[in-house]
Design an enzyme around this catalytic site. Structure first.
Site, PDB file in Angstrom:
ATOM      1  N   GLU A  49       0.349   5.317   3.344  1.00 39.67           N
ATOM      2  CA  GLU A  49       0.530   6.707   3.773  1.00 39.67           C
ATOM      3  C   GLU A  49       1.985   7.174   3.718  1.00 39.67           C
ATOM      4  OE1 GLU A  49      -1.658   8.604   6.743  1.00 39.67           O
ATOM      5  OE2 GLU A  49      -3.489   7.496   6.390  1.00 39.67           O
ATOM      6  N   HIS A 272      -0.751   3.979  13.691  1.00 39.02           N
ATOM      7  CA  HIS A 272      -1.220   2.595  13.547  1.00 39.02           C
ATOM      8  C   HIS A 272      -0.121   1.666  14.049  1.00 39.02           C
ATOM      9  CE1 HIS A 272      -4.784   2.844  10.665  1.00 39.02           C
ATOM     10  NE2 HIS A 272      -4.465   4.095  10.910  1.00 39.02           N
TER      11      HIS A 272
END
Lengths: 436, 436
Positions: A49, A272
């Protein structure tokens, strides 16, 4: 070529949540990540990402002195989001883009635009061929009714195929990334068992991190906590997997994760948690200098694999039915659009045939209806093409799975011990069960 | 595992021109092809342009008794067109779809809808791991002004990458297909030199076929002869390439091609000529059981490779510029559409503000203009997304090439002999120059 001294390697993985204008504190968090990476002095950093080229270049500038080699994998409309930073020269980079990755019309989920893929870089660490893979699979938006499951299963299948086929010459294989699958999900099992990759969480001698190795936790302020409640406050969906070869024994000395909020910092690194694994490579003398051969009867996990591939095939077939239904819907709606258009043309023709008669239909509605017809025809045509392509990809995978099954069944027949000794070996033997 | 007796293998390749409703005598020709394949009793049959599932199933039914194993690779909207028939069990099949393959709006060329790819099947022939690849690259419609050249160069780059990365565990590698490139074209050279694959036409001890190995000839009644005149009546664009490994020496005993019209038959098999190669595999004892290592300084072709990758990079950069221009055009046209829409909304607002005033614009033109605006906006949006994806793929390849270049240059430095001994070895040594 191979050195005989043991080698230590530190691998880092993080899904950075780098969606510009949508993720919170994006550039501040990238600055934090750069500080962490500079401070940690790791060997290989595998990021997911990193959607924006600017953020990649920012990282490259900030940490380039510690990690002189880097690669940003490009794919799709936005990019693959995958990036690698390394202290060792990257000799080669190769990208495999998954054949399925959601739907362009599900713009709110956006996965399709990302062009999700698995990237591979080739490192030479003291003469050892280290093949490093980084990937990010399609997100799971609703576990109970997961309409993307067939796509994710196809991605897991293609991932294991890519790793198996491209790492025959590897001394060491490392895979890190956000798989968006729980440890016992079908795709994770398929990947682990087919490739023989071992999970650093279960293999690490020391572990320091979130409970049960969770990498997506409710303590993280960016996380929607409700979704995580049924799973005990977190899920483990990010992994660092690894395996050695006949040439090198690999063990995981330790694994650590970040734990949500960073002490002394205003926000965490991402939504995360980051993973850091310390590996020890011990070159062996038993090897013949290459990995397992393709046709060796090395696995006693064959029956388990047969079941798993069967399960995956069922999932792909479910996807096939959905895709066929969607294609039919598109075709039917398209035909409806054509009928509407024909009707409109018929109405338009009235004044031509009944000379002197006035157009019976109000003009505004007439043009609006025409525009509607064209919009329907164009969008259903595109949907039809898209779902045909989806269908082809699903059919292709299903056929590859059928081939794999018949080959596995052939091998089960050839190795009678495979039929009886299933599940008798310890998890530590998993590496030998690689089917390369 | 490897047998010590020499093995003979017969490989067949044909671009079948199987475009239903467009190709001439399609089903009759597939019947002829089935007869030929049954009669020839080959080992592996690699077909391209078997676009229609029906034709594949027809072949499967007709020749299934001779070739019990088969696979049809699915991809794109129509399919990849690639099919394999084999007398040996296919243990595994894997497909890599090229990231670029023409443009969806160039429907008259149709390549985009085919989802062109390289397919790999894994065979075990007397204990030897034989990796067989079949591919079909983007067609060349105009050699002088070939707007698809960057796409084809990217495909050739991805093809060599796929073969190099996936065949480290192979004893023998065979690649067949329609490359749509002449023998000395950049992509062909890149492929041959990077992978170490040898051309069966130049290596065969006996050759029987068209002059200069042409596979697309003016004698063929389906061919547009004019295009072939500048090339002496034919071009060689279909190939069977091969290489052995440390484990097996491979030589090509003979190569033959069909020669246009088939004697005693009303029409030829296809608009391309078929290739049949006879190989001899001689297992060696010198091998250590695996192919060349990635970091070995085995190649004296490094400087040549550096030049070639540089040339390819330039080509990709040309593509990058075109793609950027197209994206800008799409963006500009989209903005124009927006301005038009704004103008129209302003006109529509006139009666609202100037109370009692009549709409000054005729209604019919008003609605037509609105429809035009929406059509412009929708199509430019799609074009923009498509060209962004093209740009990403080109950028990705360009970066991979840059990486490869720096790695090659590093190796040139490490191997001073590479700088001097270039071009001194015979073509037969080409196999050793594989950079795996």
């Amino acid at each position: 070529m191979t050195t005989s001294a043991p080698i230590r390697l530190r691998v880092f993985s993080l899904n950075c949540w780098g969606v510009r204008y949508l993720s919170k504190n994006c550039s501040e968090r990238f600055a934090l990540i750069a500080d962490l990476l500079t401070q940690e002095q790791l060997d290989i950093v595998l990021l997911q990402e990193v959607w924006c080229e600017k953020d990649f270049l920012f990282l490259k500038k900030k940490i380039g002195n510690v990690y002189p080699f880097s690669h940003h994998f490009k794919s799709g409309f936005i990019g693959s989001g995958l990036a690698v930073f390394s202290r060792h020269r990257i000799h080669d980079a190769f990208l495999y883009r998954y054949s399925l990755n959601g739907y362009p019309y599900m713009a709110q989920h956006g996965d399709w635009f990302g062009g999700k893929a698995v990237g591979k870089v080739l490192l030479n660490i003291n003469g050892l061929a280290v093949h490093v893979f980084v990937t990010h699979l399609h997100a799971e938006y609703c576990r109970e009714k997961d309409s993307y499951l067939p796509h994710r299963v196809v991605q897991a299948w293609e991932l294991q195929q890519f790793i198996r086929h491209t790492s025959a010459g590897a001394d060491v294989v490392v895979l890190a990334g956000d798989l968006n699958m729980h440890p016992e999900d079908l795709g994770t099992r398929l990947l682990r068992n087919y490739t023989g990759l071992r999970d650093s969480f279960s293999e690490a001698t020391h572990f320091d991190g979130c409970e049960e190795g969770f990498t997506h936790i409710s303590e993280n302020p960016y996380t929607h906590t409700d979704a995580l409640v049924p799973f005990g406050g977190g899920v483990r969906i990010d992994y660092i997997l690894f395996k050695g070869s006949g040439e090198v024994d690999v063990s995981c000395e330790s694994l650590s994760t970040t734990k949500g909020p960073v002490p002394g910092q205003p926000f965490p690194y991402s939504d995360h948690e980051a993973l850091t694994a310390h590996f020890l490579f011990t070159p062996t003398k038993k090897g013949n200098g290459c990995s397992e051969r393709e046709f060796g009867c090395v696995s006693d996990k064959l029956p388990e694999l047969v079941n798993m591939v069967n399960e995956a095939r069922t999932e792909v077939k479910v996807g096939l039915h959905c895709s066929e239904r969607m294609r039919h819907t598109a075709a039917r709606t398209g035909i409806m659009g054509l009928v509407l258009l024909a009707l409109e043309l018929a109405i338009a023709a009235v004044p031509l045939f009944a000379l002197g008669a006035e157009q019976p239909f109000p003009k505004a509605s007439f043009y609006l209806l025409g525009a509607l017809c064209f919009a329907i025809l164009l969008s259903t045509l595109m949907l039809y093409v898209f779902h045909c392509m989806e269908l082809k990809a699903l059919q292709g995978t299903e056929e590859q799975m059928r081939l794999a099954l018949s080959s596995l069944q052939e091998r089960v027949k050839e190795c009678p011990k495979a039929q009886s000794s299933d599940r008798l070996r310890s998890p530590l033997d998993a590496e030998d069960s690689g089917l390369l």
